[in-house]
Design an enzyme around this catalytic site. Structure first.
Site, PDB file in Angstrom:
ATOM      1  N   ASP A 192       0.878  -1.156   0.000  1.00 31.33           N
ATOM      2  CA  ASP A 192       0.000   0.000   0.000  1.00 31.33           C
ATOM      3  C   ASP A 192       0.924   1.217   0.000  1.00 31.33           C
ATOM      4  O   ASP A 192       2.106   1.116   0.355  1.00 31.33           O
ATOM      5  CB  ASP A 192      -0.885  -0.031   1.250  1.00 31.33           C
ATOM      6  N   ASP A 217      -0.032   5.126   0.846  1.00 30.17           N
ATOM      7  CA  ASP A 217      -0.203   6.187   1.838  1.00 30.17           C
ATOM      8  C   ASP A 217      -0.101   5.665   3.265  1.00 30.17           C
ATOM      9  O   ASP A 217      -0.794   4.714   3.645  1.00 30.17           O
ATOM     10  CB  ASP A 217      -1.565   6.868   1.642  1.00 30.17           C
ATOM     11  N   ASP A 227      -1.266  -0.225   6.163  1.00 30.73           N
ATOM     12  CA  ASP A 227      -1.580   0.385   7.451  1.00 30.73           C
ATOM     13  C   ASP A 227      -3.066   0.322   7.772  1.00 30.73           C
ATOM     14  O   ASP A 227      -3.470   0.635   8.884  1.00 30.73           O
ATOM     15  CB  ASP A 227      -1.174   1.867   7.442  1.00 30.73           C
TER      16      ASP A 227
END
Length: 286
Positions: free
Chosen positions: A18, A20, A192
């Site tokens: 991922d 961001d 996250d």
């Protein structure tokens, strides 16, 4: 640290990241809002709104309902943007805006996976117009990102063609595994956000990076490793030769950027109550 070098007699493997708050410390697309304001794509009011959304995202973010409102607002905002101008603005400010917020720990992991013979794939909800150049800067082999519809006039129509979010990220990972011959049981994934649980579940080696509350709870329950990245550093400072030429992108395509791709640039986070009402009011124009 990863030390196992890939045995090329076995099926190929990859590491899926991922973007961001996993590879970089902020929302990739919202970070460009000031550039789009200076380039005349968004008004001062829209720039301020986008800055507030970035704040909410960083503090703990947007729940599902807020995400949908953001998506609608930001998709409408990008309608009529000239794609060539957007790409030019991103190219002009990419290194100044993104390079300083790349996590040193993530950059090291990318290096280690490449050294072990694995492909590195960025799988991001952000728009491809932002993710592609970031992926190239990081030396990623492939990119999967949200795509916005582009009209015959070369401008965004405001419609989403492909939304790289939640379950669709996992679908993209499985499609890549079929086309590239990846053995997912030996692949890695990093995120996250709890919204990326489907992607993390798709591989044999999932990692929670700076996880939100829900993902942290799931990671503990499933005994997944939890990593903490907290050292943003310029790539040039850590390793001048870091940038590697990427292989042709398999699934990346043009998408909304800046405010519009923040449609894609935000993920569904369990938000704190005090931010929920404020974010909704901002998006509603109050």
């Amino acid at each position: 640290m990863l030390s196992v070098v890939e045995n090329h007699s076995l099926p190929r493997t990859a590491a899926f990241f991922d973007l961001d708050k996993t590879v970089i410390a902020k929302s990739s697309t919202l970070t460009f809002s000031k550039s789009f304001y200076r380039g005349g794509l968004i008004s001062r009011r829209a720039a301020l709104r986008t800055a507030y959304i970035q704040f909410v995202f960083l503090v703990g973010g947007a729940d599902h309902d807020q995400m949908e409102r953001m998506r609608e607002y930001l998709s409408a905002l990008c309608k009529g943007w000239n794609v060539a101008q957007v790409r030019e603005l991103v190219a002009e400010t990419l290194h100044d805006l993104i390079d300083p917020i790349i996590y040193d720990e993530a950059a090291s992991l990318i290096e280690e996976h490449h050294a072990a013979g694995r492909d590195v794939v960025i799988v991001s909800t952000s728009g491809a117009e932002v993710v592609e150049p970031i992926g190239e800067m990081l030396g990623a082999d492939r990119v999967v990102a949200t795509r916005m519809v582009v009209g015959e006039d070369g401008c965004f129509t405001g419609e989403v063609e492909y939304y790289a979010y939640g379950p669709t990220k996992a679908e993209a990972v499985r499609e890549l595994a079929k086309s590239e011959g990846y053995d997912l049981s030996r692949c890695y994934a990093y995120s996250d956000s709890a919204t990326d649980l489907p992607m993390l579940e798709a591989v044999g080696h999932p990692y929670a990076v700076n996880p939100d509350r829900t993902l942290r709870r799931e990671a503990v329950a499933r005994e997944w490793p939890v990593l903490v990245f907290n050292r943003p550093v310029r790539l040039k400072q850590r390793l001048p030769e870091f940038r590697m030429p990427p292989r042709p992108t398999l699934m990346a395509a043009a998408a909304a950027v800046g405010a519009a791709a923040a449609t894609a640039g935000l993920v569904w986070y369990a938000s704190r109550r005090r931010h929920r009402a404020a974010a909704a009011a901002v998006l509603a124009g109050h």
